[in-house]
Design an enzyme around this catalytic site. Structure first.
Site, short mmCIF file in Angstrom:
data_model
loop_
_atom_site.label_atom_id
_atom_site.label_comp_id
_atom_site.label_asym_id
_atom_site.label_seq_id
_atom_site.Cartn_x
_atom_site.Cartn_y
_atom_site.Cartn_z
N CYS A 15 3.68 -4.90 6.60
CA CYS A 15 2.99 -4.60 5.16
C CYS A 15 4.29 -3.92 4.64
CB CYS A 15 1.80 -3.35 5.49
SG CYS A 15 0.36 -4.44 5.77
N HIS B 228 0.92 -1.26 -0.12
CA HIS B 228 0.10 -0.01 0.02
C HIS B 228 0.89 1.40 0.05
CE1 HIS B 228 0.85 0.69 4.50
NE2 HIS B 228 0.66 -0.68 4.40
#
Length: 213
Positions: free
Chosen positions: A105, A89
């Site tokens: 992440c 992301h």
């Protein structure tokens, strides 16, 4: 493919399109990005962020859900992985890119995730690897590039000595990759590159007028 020691993501499009490479941020010590293979299972523009239990334990004041906007650490685009609670992301902290700074992440610069988001479809395979060294040929010369192992990135960033001996390609592996050009390998230089682990590609074949060892 995400190469953890290199802190880079590679996207290999179909056909003859050249590979694309992007800098990323990965999981910090104790919050490591998982290794292995998975797929993109979802895409979302303007994602909401749902803090995990570990993130809420670390910061109890976090709300249950952070809506899209400047305070959302996921940025404007998210590619969700088959591993629960992990995604590729954007970020509202671009200074974290190129470092270990996430809870696992893979963060990307806003302009990079926007470009990748347009090209990647659900079902795209994803591989996360721990490959500290790279060998490659350019203009008839072999180059060796060695990065700190993921366990040593923080120590080296802090100006400390690496905590572990380098994971390096074996001499036999380099000889096989060099093939008929193996006699041109500068082994002293190879050992120096492995010791430094600075991520810089270095020509390790000798030019004809440099002699051989």
């Amino acid at each position: 493919m995400i190469n953890l020691p290199e802190l880079r993501l590679y996207f290999f499009a179909r056909g003859d399109a050249p590979a694309q490479s992007f800098p990323v941020s990965i999981g910090d010590e104790g919050k490591e990005t998982p290794q292995g293979t998975t797929t993109i299972v979802g895409k979302r523009i303007l994602p909401a962020w749902v803090p995990t239990a570990s993130e809420r334990a670390e910061t109890p004041t976090l709300p249950a859900i952070v809506p899209p906007g400047p305070d959302n650490p996921m940025g404007m685009y998210a590619l969700y992985l088959g591993w629960r609670a992990f995604a590729i992301h954007g970020t509202n902290k671009p200074y974290s890119i190129g470092r270990r700074g996430s809870h696992g992440c893979i963060r990307m610069y806003p302009e990079d995730i926007r470009m990748l988001f347009k090209q990647v479809s659900v079902g795209t395979p994803v591989a996360v690897v721990n490959q500290p060294f790279k060998l490659g040929w350019h203009a008839g010369e072999m180059y060796l590039e060695v990065h700190p192992d993921v366990d040593d990135i923080n120590a080296i960033e802090a100006g400390e000595p690496p905590r572990h001996p380098p994971r390096s390609p074996t001499e036999e592996y380099i000889r096989q990759a060099a093939g008929a050009q193996a006699g041109r390998i500068d082994w002293d230089l190879v050992r120096s590159v492995i010791h430094r682990r600075d991520g810089m590609p270095v020509r390790v074949t000798r030019l004809p007028d440099e002699g051989t060892s």
